[in-house]
Design an enzyme around this catalytic site. Structure first.
Site, short mmCIF file in Angstrom:
data_model
loop_
_atom_site.label_atom_id
_atom_site.label_comp_id
_atom_site.label_asym_id
_atom_site.label_seq_id
_atom_site.Cartn_x
_atom_site.Cartn_y
_atom_site.Cartn_z
NE ARG A 1 -9.97 13.12 3.56
CZ ARG A 1 -9.95 11.83 3.28
NH1 ARG A 1 -10.87 11.31 2.49
NH2 ARG A 1 -9.02 11.05 3.80
NE ARG B 1 -6.52 7.91 19.61
CZ ARG B 1 -5.62 7.19 18.98
NH1 ARG B 1 -5.30 6.02 19.45
NH2 ARG B 1 -5.03 7.63 17.89
CG ASN C 1 -1.81 1.16 1.37
OD1 ASN C 1 -1.78 2.05 0.52
ND2 ASN C 1 -2.62 1.17 2.41
CD GLU D 1 -8.86 -0.34 4.59
OE1 GLU D 1 -8.39 0.07 5.67
OE2 GLU D 1 -9.18 0.43 3.67
NE ARG E 1 -6.02 1.85 -0.28
CZ ARG E 1 -5.92 3.06 0.27
NH1 ARG E 1 -4.80 3.44 0.81
NH2 ARG E 1 -6.94 3.87 0.27
CG HIS F 1 -12.94 4.30 3.10
ND1 HIS F 1 -13.64 5.32 3.68
CD2 HIS F 1 -11.64 4.55 3.36
CE1 HIS F 1 -12.80 6.15 4.28
NE2 HIS F 1 -11.56 5.71 4.08
#
Ligand code: ADP
Length: 426
Positions: free
Chosen positions: A262, A305, A30, A406, A112, A201
């Site tokens: 975003r 968090r 990836n 993934e 990926r 995704h």
């Protein structure tokens, strides 16, 4: 990097070494703009052998951190500093590492690739024409496809006898019908500039959908699901009879839910208005919406968090950000419930979806009349559980928290691709 075509067209029938264990080892790569992540998996047992990340690519100082897993379940970690790490240095140290541990060369490599456009609807064996198409599609994802391609080219050179398969983030969403993926804008924008909803995704949505089917012991093709991936990026997918029929991300990963940095859905007139009002150019506005919006803009922190802990301490901006974040997820859940009609399960995944009971419960709060009821105790699953049912028996719709994986999904797709290609050849 200059590669002769003959080196990059590696078929599935390429002779392999006789080593039995090689049959079942898949390397997943990836490549991002500043990191290269990888995993080596033994597929017979789905056991992770090695995972690592190269960070600080093309910077003065970078590092290679990796963890390897022994058969007795023990794992060990190591970090090496790298000066001026580039693709050559990184991929050479990866191959050195694989031979140092005496693991066989992988059976196949799964890459990926972020954007498959309308050209790729599933995993695809990489050859010269596929490379060209991925490069052409980079116009739709310039930051991603070109670095994905760079990684593929290095792997083709280093593992020239190993079949390499591209797995696309967009592929799972290619089943969306036209009335969902088309935007109500000029047809020539679609036909000439490929402006449509693609969704991203996909690997994660597909992985948790399959995990759900396995957990419920029901074929995926008979299930209606809403999958909610909440990581730094966030998206939600509507899955009907096992197939994606809608998703929140669109032409780019900017549309949809509020994310770490975003903005998600906003009035499309805002960027144009702000360009005129402030003199910002298109690149600056894009940077603002992609990197300085979302949780970061509202709460001043992009890490959920930190936002949660500040909200616990009574900080109003953090609380506002969480309210906005959960409200927008809830709105999409409602919309996708309406789009699908009957839903069997809602699945939360990604760093936030897997770990935050508070966010899960706030996203579902008030949806009891729609059959969604979180069980307070079940919503705090023990650490380490990969699938947890968190809804009450009295709710019609099951709610699950599932750890996404993934890399494993990519490796599984590579294995399935090889199996089905071989079956077709028989
Ligand atoms: P990426 O999209 O980069 O893969 P992840 O899926 O790892 O990101 O998700 C990162 C997000 O998950 C961060 O916002 C992080 O704060 C959040 N996260 C991780 N653990 C928890 C937790 N225990 N509670 C709330 N949020 C968490």
């Amino acid at each position: 990097m200059d590669l002769a075509d003959s080196r990059i067209v590696v078929g599935l029938n390429t002779p392999l070494h006789s080593d039995k264990s090689q049959e079942d080892t898949i390397l997943v790569i990836n490549c991002g703009s500043s990191t290269i992540k990888y995993q080596l998996l033994a597929m017979a047992t789905e056991q992770l052998l090695l995972k690592g990340v190269f960070e600080g690519l093309c910077q003065e100082q970078g590092q290679h951190s990796y963890t390897w897993f022994a058969e007795n379940g023990r794992e060990r970690e190591h970090t090496i500093s790298l000066s001026n790490p580039d693709y050559t240095i990184c991929f050479n140290s990866l191959t050195d590492l694989i031979s140092e541990f005496k693991w066989p060369s992988p059976r196949a490599i799964g890459h990926r690739v972020v954007h498959g456009g309308e050209l790729f609807t599933g995993p695809t064996l990489i050859d010269a024409s596929v490379l060209t198409k991925i490069e052409q599609l980079s116009v739709l994802a310039p930051l991603h496809n070109l670095v994905n391609l760079e990684g593929i080219r290095f792997c083709l050179a280093l593992f020239s006898h190993v079949p390499q398969i591209a797995v696309f983030d967009t592929a799972f969403h290619q089943t969306m019908p036209d009335y969902v993926y088309r935007y109500p804008i000029s047809t020539s924008w679609y036909s000439e500039h490929h402006i449509r909803k693609y969704g991203f995704h996909g690997t994660s949505h597909q992985y948790v959908a399959q995990k759900t089917a396995h957990y419920l012991q029901t074929p995926l093709a008979t299930l209606n699901l809403i999958t909610v991936h909440l990581g730094n990026g966030a998206s939600i997918a509507a899955i009907e009879q096992g197939q994606c029929i809608d998703t929140s991300m669109g032409f780019t990963p900017l549309e949809g839910l509020m994310m770490g940095t975003r903005c998600g859905d906003i009035d499309p007139a805002i960027p144009l208005y702000m360009q005129k009002a402030t003199g910002l150019n298109a690149t600056q506005v894009s940077d603002e919406l992609n990197h300085h919006s979302g949780l970061l803009a509202v709460a001043g922190d992009q890490d959920m968090r930190d936002v949660l802990s500040r909200s616990n301490n009574g900080e109003p901006t953090a609380e506002l950000a969480i309210k906005m974040y959960c409200y927008r997820i809830k709105k999409y859940i409602g919309a996708f419930l309406a789009a699908i009609g009957h839903v069997d399960a809602i699945i939360f995944t990604g760093g936030i979806g897997e770990n935050s009971a508070v966010i899960r419960s706030r996203c579902c709060d008030g949806l009891e009349l729609l059959g969604i009821k979180i069980d307070f105790d079940l919503n705090e699953p023990p650490n380490g559980s990969s699938v947890s049912l968190i809804s009450c028996d009295t709710g019609n719709i099951k709610v699950l928290a599932i750890k996404t994986n993934e890399e494993l999904q990519i490796a599984n797709e590579v294995v399935n691709y090889i199996k089905s290609s071989k079956a077709q050849q028989v």
